[in-house]
Design a protein around this motif. Structure first.
Motif, PDB file in Angstrom:
ATOM      1  N   SER A  95     -28.194   6.914 -28.501  1.00 56.66           N
ATOM      2  CA  SER A  95     -28.834   5.685 -28.899  1.00 56.66           C
ATOM      3  C   SER A  95     -30.192   5.966 -29.655  1.00 56.66           C
ATOM      4  O   SER A  95     -30.823   6.939 -29.559  1.00 56.66           O
ATOM      5  CB  SER A  95     -29.004   4.668 -27.716  1.00 56.66           C
ATOM      6  OG  SER A  95     -29.930   5.403 -26.759  1.00 56.66           O
ATOM      7  N   TRP A 101     -33.992  -1.276 -36.859  1.00 56.53           N
ATOM      8  CA  TRP A 101     -32.583  -1.168 -36.550  1.00 56.53           C
ATOM      9  C   TRP A 101     -32.355  -0.559 -35.266  1.00 56.53           C
ATOM     10  O   TRP A 101     -33.327   0.028 -34.637  1.00 56.53           O
ATOM     11  CB  TRP A 101     -31.887  -0.327 -37.659  1.00 56.53           C
ATOM     12  CG  TRP A 101     -32.335   0.915 -37.949  1.00 56.53           C
ATOM     13  CD1 TRP A 101     -33.490   1.459 -38.602  1.00 56.53           C
ATOM     14  CD2 TRP A 101     -32.020   2.217 -37.013  1.00 56.53           C
ATOM     15  NE1 TRP A 101     -33.960   2.731 -38.425  1.00 56.53           N
ATOM     16  CE2 TRP A 101     -32.684   3.345 -37.404  1.00 56.53           C
ATOM     17  CE3 TRP A 101     -31.193   2.376 -36.150  1.00 56.53           C
ATOM     18  CZ2 TRP A 101     -32.513   4.519 -37.098  1.00 56.53           C
ATOM     19  CZ3 TRP A 101     -30.982   3.665 -35.743  1.00 56.53           C
ATOM     20  CH2 TRP A 101     -31.820   4.654 -36.168  1.00 56.53           C
ATOM     21  N   SER A 103     -28.977   1.278 -32.647  1.00 64.00           N
ATOM     22  CA  SER A 103     -27.591   1.754 -32.514  1.00 64.00           C
ATOM     23  C   SER A 103     -27.357   2.278 -31.486  1.00 64.00           C
ATOM     24  O   SER A 103     -28.080   3.096 -30.965  1.00 64.00           O
ATOM     25  CB  SER A 103     -26.932   2.584 -33.818  1.00 64.00           C
ATOM     26  OG  SER A 103     -27.891   4.010 -33.629  1.00 64.00           O
ATOM     27  N   HIS A 105     -23.928   4.784 -29.971  1.00 66.17           N
ATOM     28  CA  HIS A 105     -22.584   5.300 -29.991  1.00 66.17           C
ATOM     29  C   HIS A 105     -22.202   6.016 -28.620  1.00 66.17           C
ATOM     30  O   HIS A 105     -22.958   6.865 -28.313  1.00 66.17           O
ATOM     31  CB  HIS A 105     -22.578   6.470 -31.349  1.00 66.17           C
ATOM     32  CG  HIS A 105     -23.001   5.723 -32.538  1.00 66.17           C
ATOM     33  ND1 HIS A 105     -22.361   5.027 -33.240  1.00 66.17           N
ATOM     34  CD2 HIS A 105     -24.204   5.974 -33.436  1.00 66.17           C
ATOM     35  CE1 HIS A 105     -22.971   4.691 -34.524  1.00 66.17           C
ATOM     36  NE2 HIS A 105     -23.996   5.211 -34.440  1.00 66.17           N
ATOM     37  N   SER A 143     -19.048   1.602 -30.664  1.00 61.98           N
ATOM     38  CA  SER A 143     -20.313   1.870 -31.508  1.00 61.98           C
ATOM     39  C   SER A 143     -20.835   0.390 -31.469  1.00 61.98           C
ATOM     40  O   SER A 143     -20.181  -0.528 -31.666  1.00 61.98           O
ATOM     41  CB  SER A 143     -19.986   2.319 -33.038  1.00 61.98           C
ATOM     42  OG  SER A 143     -19.640   3.598 -33.073  1.00 61.98           O
ATOM     43  N   SER A 145     -24.554  -1.640 -33.726  1.00 65.38           N
ATOM     44  CA  SER A 145     -25.677  -1.375 -34.277  1.00 65.38           C
ATOM     45  C   SER A 145     -26.255  -2.762 -34.564  1.00 65.38           C
ATOM     46  O   SER A 145     -25.447  -3.860 -34.879  1.00 65.38           O
ATOM     47  CB  SER A 145     -25.353  -0.629 -35.657  1.00 65.38           C
ATOM     48  OG  SER A 145     -24.209  -1.238 -36.336  1.00 65.38           O
ATOM     49  N   ALA A 147     -28.921  -4.260 -37.644  1.00 68.90           N
ATOM     50  CA  ALA A 147     -30.027  -4.072 -38.612  1.00 68.90           C
ATOM     51  C   ALA A 147     -30.103  -5.530 -39.243  1.00 68.90           C
ATOM     52  O   ALA A 147     -30.464  -6.429 -38.688  1.00 68.90           O
ATOM     53  CB  ALA A 147     -29.375  -3.237 -39.755  1.00 68.90           C
TER      54      ALA A 147
END
Length: 642
Positions: A95, A101, A103, A105, A143, A145, A147
């Motif tokens: 992470s 941003w 994310s 995974h 995943s 994310s 942004a």
């Protein structure tokens, strides 16, 4: 400046939390984690804390009950990651978060029971992915994310007794969600992506037992309409090496405007209802959140007989489906399905292939039953469509289609079904049509839910021919369609002019309908005289002891009239025996006697009872909700009820 932290846990850890935050340029980001770990579980995490950024890598594996929760926060956005497992599991999570941003995974796998959930939010938009298994195995790569917008994806393989995946996105204009699950030994494969910003995006595919049930076309089918659209499908699966077991699957895809309410799976009915010696529990039902939102829907069913298996005739198939439809009608005070010719045979009506990409889901406005070669796993299927129109918290069903698998041996003769093991068409049609009016499968409920084990309900597994509804089936359809759920409205009667004024919406202003009926000076009465679910007008003449009924609220002569009891009585109306039709009665205030007729016929009362002191005012109501009206009295001088 950066800080590098390493955390290792290899012992029972309950209520452990790790939190950190950092700021740069006036913006703060944070990471919060909490762990509840079994004694066999090990966890190792490395965390890099920079100026305005945080990155982490975590690995964990173990057995038993484990819970790992994580959230990342940045200005206006939040990402959440939850893992729950009962059994063996392993996960690897990377992470990162900064001011612009974030994310996550993750790769996770487990055996036993496991639930994975990723969800991201930006302002009033969000997107997420979920996957779960019970008594099986799960392997997933996920995943998430954030942004400019939020996006989420999963690639998941599930095998076991029960599995489910969900992909959803909530944008500023609409919500787009897909949910697919199975019950009974099986497998599920999913590749799904969702995203949210101004509008939503969902795409991908899901297969159960190697049969694709959902693909990009499924999302297009609910997105091409200008208004909200929901598509649902459910069916029975044959499971086991020789196909002797029964399982099921369900699917729901929806695209609704933000102003419309997302129809979450309704809260289960109470599981504390009394169980009957025959018919199971009255609480054993589940609802999809959709129904036909009109009185007397009169759903016209069509049968395209192309592909009818050998051994059964078209006419016998038509009669079996019609009988199943009428069984649901008999349970409520409405014609859910068309009266008269319930099923019309029509070779031109489309029976599409329900499995993409070989077929494409299309709503054509016709509710069609038909035969299709569906392979070795699926016994019967139902697909229904609904829109965003909500009445009393239910979305409105528009169409329902049913497929019967022509690859199996079928019969319309009950004795043959019992003696040979052939599939009884009427029993399967009864179950599938239940989906088409808003009832859900019981076998898909959680393992601890007692309704799941109530096999006396049609909406549970097909274990043997069953052409009669269980108590829970009746209770469920009555909850959806009993006319008492559709509110009574007000009206007035002018005895000087013999005019009735009816208000359909309890709103001020002019009457929605008015009608002159009978002579002046009568006593008005209201009741459902013919059991069609609608109340109609009537009058009582105390001087002649005669009741007059209108079945259609129209002027002129009465449709039925009957003398009952002596003159000078007080008329009362109620459904005394719970048959869906209101009947007459009288109350004698001089003797405190009630006299009830169960059939609106002249002569002696079918039942009489003395209740309370003399000189009271009679009142009638279904006091205990059993579908039967009962008596009561009101004492005006002392303002009390009995």
């Amino acid at each position: 400046m950066c800080f590098f932290l390493v955390c290792v846990l290899a012992a029972p850890a309950a209520g452990i939390s790790v939190s950190c935050s950092t700021s740069a340029g006036g913006e703060t980001v944070g990471s919060q984690e909490s762990f509840s770990l079994n004694g066999s579980t090990s966890l190792q995490e490395s965390l890099l804390l920079g100026s305005g950024s945080i990155s982490a890598h975590r690995q964990s594996e173990g057995k038993g009950n484990n819970s790992l929760k994580q959230s990342l926060t940045l200005p206006g956005r939040m990402l959440q990651n939850d893992i729950k497992s009962q059994g063996e599991f392993a996960s690897s999570t990377t992470s990162a978060v900064s001011g612009q941003w974030a994310s996550i995974h993750q790769n996770a796998a487990g055996t036993g029971s496991m639930n994975l959930e990723l969800r991201g939010r930006k302002g009033d938009t969000d997107a997420g992915q979920e996957a779960s298994v019970s008594s099986g195995s799960l392997r997933s790569s996920q995943s998430l994310s954030a942004a400019e917008g939020i996006s989420a994806s999963q690639s998941t393989e599930i095998g076991g007794q029960k599995g489910r995946v969900l992909s959803g996105a909530l944008g500023k204009e609409n919500v787009l969600l897909a949910e697919v699950g199975f019950s009974g030994e099986g497998s599920l494969s999913a590749r799904l992506t969702s995203g949210a910003d101004e509008k939503t995006l969902s795409q991908g595919h899901v297969a159960i037992d190697d049969t694709v049930l959902l693909d990009d076309g499924s999302f297009e089918a609910v997105s091409n309409e200008g208004e909200g659209r929901i598509m649902g499908m459910a069916g029975a699966r044959l499971i086991g090496e020789e196909g002797q077991g029964i399982g099921g699957f369900d699917l729901k895809v929806m695209n609704l405007a933000r102003k419309e309410k997302r129809p979450d799976r309704p809260e289960p009915a109470s599981t504390a209802g009394a169980a009957a010696s025959s018919g199971g529990s009255y609480s054993s039902y589940a609802l999809t959140g959709c129904r036909w939102n009109v009185r007397d829907p009169q759903v016209q069913l069509y049968l395209n007989p192309i592909g009818t298996p050998a051994g059964i005739s078209v006419e016998a198939s038509k009669m079996a489906i019609a009988s199943a439809a009428n069984t649901w009608d008999d349970a409520v005070r409405q014609n859910l399905f068309a009266d008269g010719e319930t099923v019309i045979v029509d070779y031109t009506k489309v029976v599409d292939n329900p499995f993409p990409p070989r077929g494409q889901e299309v709503m054509d406005g016709y509710s069609v039953c038909g035969w299709k070669s569906l392979g070795a796993n699926y016994l019967g299927l139902n697909r229904w469509w609904a829109d965003g129109q909500i009445v009393d918290e239910y979305n409105s069903i528009l169409e329902t289609d049913v497929w019967f698998n022509s690859d199996f041996l079928w019969t319309t003769d009950l004795a043959t079904a019992w003696s040979t093991g052939r599939i009884d068409l009427e029993s399967v049609a009864l179950h599938e049509l239940g989906h088409g009016i808003g009832l859900d499968d019981l076998y898909l409920l959680p393992d601890g839910d007692p309704r799941k084990n109530d096999l006396q309900q049609v909406m549970n597994l097909y274990c043997a021919p069953q052409r009669e509804l269980g108590n829970g089936d009746r209770a469920g359809v009555q909850k959806l369609y009993d006319n008492r759920r559709f509110s009574d409205t007000i009206g007035i009667y002018n005895p000087q002019t013999a005019m009735f004024y009816l208000n359909y919406f309890n709103q001020p202003g002019a009457a929605d309908y008015s009608v002159n009926f009978g002579p002046t000076g009568m006593v008005p009465i209201i009741g459902d005289w013919d059991g069609d679910g609608k109340d109609n007008i009537g009058i009582y003449n105390p001087h002649t002891a005669k009741f007059y009924f209108s079945y259609f609220n129209r002027p002129g002569a009465a449709d039925y009239s009957v003398n009952f009891g002596p003159t000078g009585m007080v008329p009362i109306i109620g459904d005394w025996d719970g048959d869906g039709k209101d009947n007459i009665g009288i109350y004698n205030p001089q003797t405190a006697m009630f006299y009830l007729s169960y059939s609106n016929q002249p002569g002696a009362a079918d039942y009489s009872v003395n209740f309370g002191p003399t000189g009271m005012v009679p009142i009638i109501g279904d006091w205990d909700g059993d579908g039967k009206d009962n008596i009561g009295i009101y004492n005006p001088p002392v303002l009390s009820n009995f």
